[in-house]
Design a protein around this motif. Structure first.
Motif, PDB file in Angstrom:
ATOM      1  N   GLN A   1      -8.083   4.417  10.604  1.00 47.86           N
ATOM      2  CA  GLN A   1      -8.245   3.478   9.490  1.00 47.86           C
ATOM      3  C   GLN A   1      -7.260   2.313   9.564  1.00 47.86           C
ATOM      4  O   GLN A   1      -7.283   1.420   8.720  1.00 47.86           O
ATOM      5  CB  GLN A   1      -8.043   4.200   8.141  1.00 47.86           C
ATOM      6  CG  GLN A   1      -8.949   5.393   7.911  1.00 47.86           C
ATOM      7  CD  GLN A   1     -10.413   5.040   7.990  1.00 47.86           C
ATOM      8  OE1 GLN A   1     -10.884   4.117   7.333  1.00 47.86           O
ATOM      9  NE2 GLN A   1     -11.159   5.772   8.808  1.00 47.86           N
TER      10      GLN A   1
ATOM     11  N   LEU B   1      -4.035   2.636   9.087  1.00 50.89           N
ATOM     12  CA  LEU B   1      -3.101   2.838   7.985  1.00 50.89           C
ATOM     13  C   LEU B   1      -1.760   3.416   8.449  1.00 50.89           C
ATOM     14  O   LEU B   1      -1.246   4.377   7.884  1.00 50.89           O
ATOM     15  CB  LEU B   1      -3.732   3.761   6.917  1.00 50.89           C
ATOM     16  CG  LEU B   1      -4.922   3.171   6.158  1.00 50.89           C
ATOM     17  CD1 LEU B   1      -5.565   4.221   5.256  1.00 50.89           C
ATOM     18  CD2 LEU B   1      -4.479   1.955   5.338  1.00 50.89           C
TER      19      LEU B   1
ATOM     20  N   LEU C   1      -5.763   8.520   9.578  1.00 50.58           N
ATOM     21  CA  LEU C   1      -4.952   7.365   9.160  1.00 50.58           C
ATOM     22  C   LEU C   1      -4.884   6.335  10.288  1.00 50.58           C
ATOM     23  O   LEU C   1      -4.993   5.133  10.051  1.00 50.58           O
ATOM     24  CB  LEU C   1      -3.547   7.805   8.748  1.00 50.58           C
ATOM     25  CG  LEU C   1      -3.442   8.550   7.415  1.00 50.58           C
ATOM     26  CD1 LEU C   1      -2.057   9.174   7.266  1.00 50.58           C
ATOM     27  CD2 LEU C   1      -3.755   7.646   6.237  1.00 50.58           C
TER      28      LEU C   1
ATOM     29  N   ARG D   1       3.610  -1.017   3.789  1.00 47.20           N
ATOM     30  CA  ARG D   1       2.891   0.249   3.566  1.00 47.20           C
ATOM     31  C   ARG D   1       3.880   1.399   3.687  1.00 47.20           C
ATOM     32  O   ARG D   1       4.548   1.549   4.706  1.00 47.20           O
ATOM     33  CB  ARG D   1       1.770   0.405   4.596  1.00 47.20           C
ATOM     34  CG  ARG D   1       0.881   1.613   4.344  1.00 47.20           C
ATOM     35  CD  ARG D   1      -0.230   1.749   5.387  1.00 47.20           C
ATOM     36  NE  ARG D   1      -1.134   0.600   5.336  1.00 47.20           N
ATOM     37  CZ  ARG D   1      -1.385  -0.182   6.388  1.00 47.20           C
ATOM     38  NH1 ARG D   1      -0.813   0.036   7.553  1.00 47.20           N
ATOM     39  NH2 ARG D   1      -2.232  -1.197   6.259  1.00 47.20           N
TER      40      ARG D   1
ATOM     41  N   LYS E   1      -3.222   0.755  -3.759  1.00 52.38           N
ATOM     42  CA  LYS E   1      -2.793  -0.634  -3.544  1.00 52.38           C
ATOM     43  C   LYS E   1      -1.922  -1.037  -4.719  1.00 52.38           C
ATOM     44  O   LYS E   1      -2.196  -0.670  -5.859  1.00 52.38           O
ATOM     45  CB  LYS E   1      -4.012  -1.556  -3.458  1.00 52.38           C
ATOM     46  CG  LYS E   1      -4.653  -1.569  -2.087  1.00 52.38           C
ATOM     47  CD  LYS E   1      -5.215  -2.947  -1.768  1.00 52.38           C
ATOM     48  CE  LYS E   1      -5.497  -3.193  -0.317  1.00 52.38           C
ATOM     49  NZ  LYS E   1      -6.316  -2.357   0.414  1.00 52.38           N
TER      50      LYS E   1
ATOM     51  N   HIS F   1      -4.705   6.897  -1.187  1.00 56.99           N
ATOM     52  CA  HIS F   1      -4.382   5.541  -0.732  1.00 56.99           C
ATOM     53  C   HIS F   1      -4.422   4.642  -1.965  1.00 56.99           C
ATOM     54  O   HIS F   1      -5.455   4.525  -2.619  1.00 56.99           O
ATOM     55  CB  HIS F   1      -5.415   5.114   0.315  1.00 56.99           C
ATOM     56  CG  HIS F   1      -5.223   3.727   0.831  1.00 56.99           C
ATOM     57  ND1 HIS F   1      -6.248   3.008   1.392  1.00 56.99           N
ATOM     58  CD2 HIS F   1      -4.141   2.912   0.884  1.00 56.99           C
ATOM     59  CE1 HIS F   1      -5.797   1.817   1.763  1.00 56.99           C
ATOM     60  NE2 HIS F   1      -4.523   1.742   1.453  1.00 56.99           N
TER      61      HIS F   1
ATOM     62  N   GLU G   1       0.846  -1.182   0.000  1.00 55.52           N
ATOM     63  CA  GLU G   1       0.000   0.000   0.000  1.00 55.52           C
ATOM     64  C   GLU G   1       0.882   1.233   0.000  1.00 55.52           C
ATOM     65  O   GLU G   1       1.939   1.251   0.633  1.00 55.52           O
ATOM     66  CB  GLU G   1      -0.895   0.027   1.240  1.00 55.52           C
ATOM     67  CG  GLU G   1      -1.945  -1.073   1.257  1.00 55.52           C
ATOM     68  CD  GLU G   1      -2.738  -1.032   2.538  1.00 55.52           C
ATOM     69  OE1 GLU G   1      -3.833  -0.456   2.536  1.00 55.52           O
ATOM     70  OE2 GLU G   1      -2.229  -1.564   3.550  1.00 55.52           O
TER      71      GLU G   1
ATOM     72  N   GLN H   1      -7.495   3.475  -4.297  1.00 54.00           N
ATOM     73  CA  GLN H   1      -8.410   3.043  -3.237  1.00 54.00           C
ATOM     74  C   GLN H   1      -9.280   4.196  -2.748  1.00 54.00           C
ATOM     75  O   GLN H   1     -10.483   4.067  -2.664  1.00 54.00           O
ATOM     76  CB  GLN H   1      -7.630   2.466  -2.044  1.00 54.00           C
ATOM     77  CG  GLN H   1      -6.786   1.262  -2.392  1.00 54.00           C
ATOM     78  CD  GLN H   1      -7.621   0.097  -2.872  1.00 54.00           C
ATOM     79  OE1 GLN H   1      -8.506  -0.366  -2.180  1.00 54.00           O
ATOM     80  NE2 GLN H   1      -7.344  -0.380  -4.074  1.00 54.00           N
ATOM     81  N   SER H   2      -8.626   5.302  -2.391  1.00 54.47           N
ATOM     82  CA  SER H   2      -9.388   6.431  -1.851  1.00 54.47           C
ATOM     83  C   SER H   2      -8.562   7.703  -1.883  1.00 54.47           C
ATOM     84  O   SER H   2      -7.336   7.665  -1.993  1.00 54.47           O
ATOM     85  CB  SER H   2      -9.814   6.151  -0.399  1.00 54.47           C
ATOM     86  OG  SER H   2      -8.667   6.081   0.435  1.00 54.47           O
TER      87      SER H   2
ATOM     88  N   LEU I   1       0.689   5.429   0.540  1.00 51.91           N
ATOM     89  CA  LEU I   1      -0.048   6.617   0.989  1.00 51.91           C
ATOM     90  C   LEU I   1       0.717   7.824   0.458  1.00 51.91           C
ATOM     91  O   LEU I   1       1.908   7.987   0.754  1.00 51.91           O
ATOM     92  CB  LEU I   1      -0.115   6.652   2.517  1.00 51.91           C
ATOM     93  CG  LEU I   1      -0.799   5.456   3.167  1.00 51.91           C
ATOM     94  CD1 LEU I   1      -0.552   5.445   4.668  1.00 51.91           C
ATOM     95  CD2 LEU I   1      -2.296   5.462   2.866  1.00 51.91           C
TER      96      LEU I   1
ATOM     97  N   LEU J   1       4.508   5.675   3.220  1.00 50.91           N
ATOM     98  CA  LEU J   1       3.928   7.000   3.109  1.00 50.91           C
ATOM     99  C   LEU J   1       4.980   7.927   2.517  1.00 50.91           C
ATOM    100  O   LEU J   1       6.106   7.978   3.013  1.00 50.91           O
ATOM    101  CB  LEU J   1       3.474   7.517   4.477  1.00 50.91           C
ATOM    102  CG  LEU J   1       2.790   8.897   4.480  1.00 50.91           C
ATOM    103  CD1 LEU J   1       1.707   8.951   5.559  1.00 50.91           C
ATOM    104  CD2 LEU J   1       3.762  10.041   4.684  1.00 50.91           C
TER     105      LEU J   1
END
Length: 173
Positions: free
Chosen positions: A47, A49, A44, A107, A147, A145, A6, A163-164, A8, A109
């Motif tokens: 969620q 994340l 975050l 993940r 994937k 966000h 993922e 994703q969002s 961010l 960022l």
């Protein structure tokens, strides 16, 4: 089989245009930005994340944003990676920075600036992103966000699924 990843993508919060900063690089956050950054961090966190790896532009407004976000996530500030290629970086630079993410980071960022981040999102998702009604994909204090089904080193055009997109101003305190 590659483990799913993922990404961010965080644009710095609202910066101050009337500060005493000598250069654009040194421009700090405005009052609105200082309120928005922790709000994004709390969201975050809610969620689930929390990133495994954080890399940010060292420009003052990005630095203040990412420190506030990481504080809300319990991410240690000394583990933030500051990379000057992000400031003013285009797609090639930003993808290079991301390809250097640790192989075991599930993940990541990345925090930085427009227009670079907006173009990066479009590049990684191969332009399959639903644009917001106002036409601004990455306004200040927004986080996209994504994937990925590839390793960081294989990141490229069309390797991500959108994703969002979350904007600080749409979040409640």
């Amino acid at each position: 089989m590659t483990m799913p990843r993922e990404l961010l993508i965080l644009r710095h919060a609202k910066s101050s245009w009337d500060s005493d900063a000598a250069t654009d690089f040194e421009r700090p956050l405005a009052k609105r930005g200082r309120k928005a950054a922790p709000r994004v961090g709390r969201w975050l966190d809610q969620q689930g994340l929390t990133p495994d790896y954080v890399v940010s532009s060292p420009a003052e407004r990005a630095k203040q944003t990412v420190l506030a976000v990481c504080e809300q996530l319990g991410f240690p500030p000394e583990e933030i990676n500051w990379d000057s290629r992000i400031y003013g970086g285009g797609t090639t630079s930003l993808v290079s920075v991301l390809r250097e993410s640790p192989a075991d980071a599930g993940r990541v960022l990345i925090a930085g600036h427009n227009p670079g981040l907006e173009i990066l999102v479009q590049y990684l998702c191969d332009d399959t992103i639903p644009f917001p009604p106002d036409g601004k994909l990455m306004p200040t204090a927004a986080v996209a966000h994504l994937k990925l089904e590839c390793d960081w080193e294989n990141l490229g055009r069309g390797t991500a699924q959108f994703q969002s997109l979350t904007r600080a101003r749409s979040l409640l305190d």
